[in-house]
Design a protein around this motif. Structure first.
Motif, PDB file in Angstrom:
ATOM      1  N   ASP A 146       0.850  -1.191   0.000  1.00  0.00           N
ATOM      2  CA  ASP A 146       0.000   0.000   0.000  1.00  0.00           C
ATOM      3  C   ASP A 146       0.887   1.243   0.000  1.00  0.00           C
ATOM      4  O   ASP A 146       1.906   1.305   0.700  1.00  0.00           O
ATOM      5  CB  ASP A 146      -0.867   0.031   1.266  1.00  0.00           C
ATOM      6  CG  ASP A 146      -1.803  -1.157   1.377  1.00  0.00           C
ATOM      7  OD1 ASP A 146      -1.996  -1.869   0.372  1.00  0.00           O
ATOM      8  OD2 ASP A 146      -2.343  -1.375   2.486  1.00  0.00           O
ATOM      9  N   SER A 161      -1.598  -7.285  -5.360  1.00  0.00           N
ATOM     10  CA  SER A 161      -2.213  -6.402  -4.362  1.00  0.00           C
ATOM     11  C   SER A 161      -3.732  -6.360  -4.531  1.00  0.00           C
ATOM     12  O   SER A 161      -4.472  -6.299  -3.542  1.00  0.00           O
ATOM     13  CB  SER A 161      -1.628  -4.990  -4.479  1.00  0.00           C
ATOM     14  OG  SER A 161      -0.216  -5.015  -4.393  1.00  0.00           O
ATOM     15  N   ARG A 166      -7.264  -4.745  -2.418  1.00  0.00           N
ATOM     16  CA  ARG A 166      -6.858  -3.339  -2.547  1.00  0.00           C
ATOM     17  C   ARG A 166      -7.548  -2.637  -3.719  1.00  0.00           C
ATOM     18  O   ARG A 166      -8.009  -3.276  -4.671  1.00  0.00           O
ATOM     19  CB  ARG A 166      -5.342  -3.265  -2.762  1.00  0.00           C
ATOM     20  CG  ARG A 166      -4.494  -3.113  -1.510  1.00  0.00           C
ATOM     21  CD  ARG A 166      -4.778  -4.088  -0.428  1.00  0.00           C
ATOM     22  NE  ARG A 166      -4.014  -3.754   0.782  1.00  0.00           N
ATOM     23  CZ  ARG A 166      -4.122  -4.363   1.925  1.00  0.00           C
ATOM     24  NH1 ARG A 166      -4.978  -5.370   2.057  1.00  0.00           N
ATOM     25  NH2 ARG A 166      -3.417  -3.985   2.981  1.00  0.00           N
TER      26      ARG A 166
END
Length: 260
Positions: A146, A161, A166
């Protein structure tokens, strides 16, 4: 036997020699003390310089980039520590309405292209969407952490991710600086469980992705595009990919619950 006068002279010489030894010892410890103090002072200065360097703006600074190494790796990608422009309050809270007004293409629940893990030096797969929204991706722990980045990570890194729930906000590197800072300001309101980076390969000025979901905008139109991205995050963040974002620790405002 030496006379008393000679004894006194011997004692005086011993005293003088002892005093000289004491003075030399004191000078030695004084010099050593100065040396230690100098080293300590240099360390403090270097620490202060490092602190200033890490707290300043600019694309190379990690300050303000909200990098979360508990969620993955930076993979050598430079953080984007620029100070963003705070976005205006949301005016259009419906995703489809905001996407239409912003002139964005909204593609929800796309086909899942698989969850295969591949080596970090593997060739980029033939993803069916651009930017990619699912498919083979790098093995752990090389999923892109992140954070905001000033360079584009490898696709196999940021696809992993997405699998972790995310959201990724992406923009064309040719986007004007003021618009990049506007997106950075938007990102700063929902950075937990999210990424921001430039993408030179996609056919949009701005896009956002979650696993099997995409909103792509040919033109960045400011506040209404921001609304579309925020609405997209609230509707899709953390709901797809098979691995809840909470499995990879984060703190702060999320796309599902951004700060005002």
């Amino acid at each position: 036997m030496p006379s008393r006068k000679e004894e006194r002279e011997q004692l005086r010489q011993h005293r003088i020699a002892a005093e000289e030894r004491d003075r030399k010892a004191q000078r030695k410890w004084l010099v050593l003390g100065y040396g230690v103090a100098a080293v300590f002072a240099i360390a403090l200065v270097l620490g202060a310089v490092a602190l200033v360097a890490n707290s300043g703006g600019g694309g190379g600074s990690s300050s303000g980039a909200n990098i979360n190494l508990e969620s993955g790796s930076t993979n050598g990608i430079t953080p984007d520590g620029r100070s963003g422009t705070a976005p205006p309050p949301v005016k259009v809270a419906d995703l489809k309405t905001a996407a239409k007004q912003a002139g964005c293409q909204l593609r929800l629940e796309l086909p899942d292209e698989g969850h295969e893990h591949i080596a970090s030096d593997a060739k980029t797969p033939d993803y069916k969407t651009n930017p990619p929204t699912s498919g083979p991706h790098v093995e752990p722990p090389y999923q892109q952490a992140d954070g905001a980045y000033s360079q584009m990570p490898k696709e196999i890194d940021f696809v992993h991710s997405l699998e972790h729930g995310r959201m990724e906000i992406q923009y064309s590197p040719s986007l004007p600086e003021k618009d990049q800072l506007a997106l950075k300001g938007l990102y700063d309101t929902l950075y937990a469980g999210a990424l921001l980076f430039p993408n030179s390969k996609m056919p949009y000025e701005v896009a956002a992705t979650t696993w099997t979901n995409l909103i792509g905008c040919k033109t960045y139109k400011g506040a209404i595009t921001d609304d579309a991205i925020r609405d997209f995050g609230k509707e899709t963040w953390g709901r797809f990919g098979g691995e809840p974002p909470e499995a990879f620790p984060f703190t702060g405002p999320t796309p599902a619950n951004p700060s005002s």
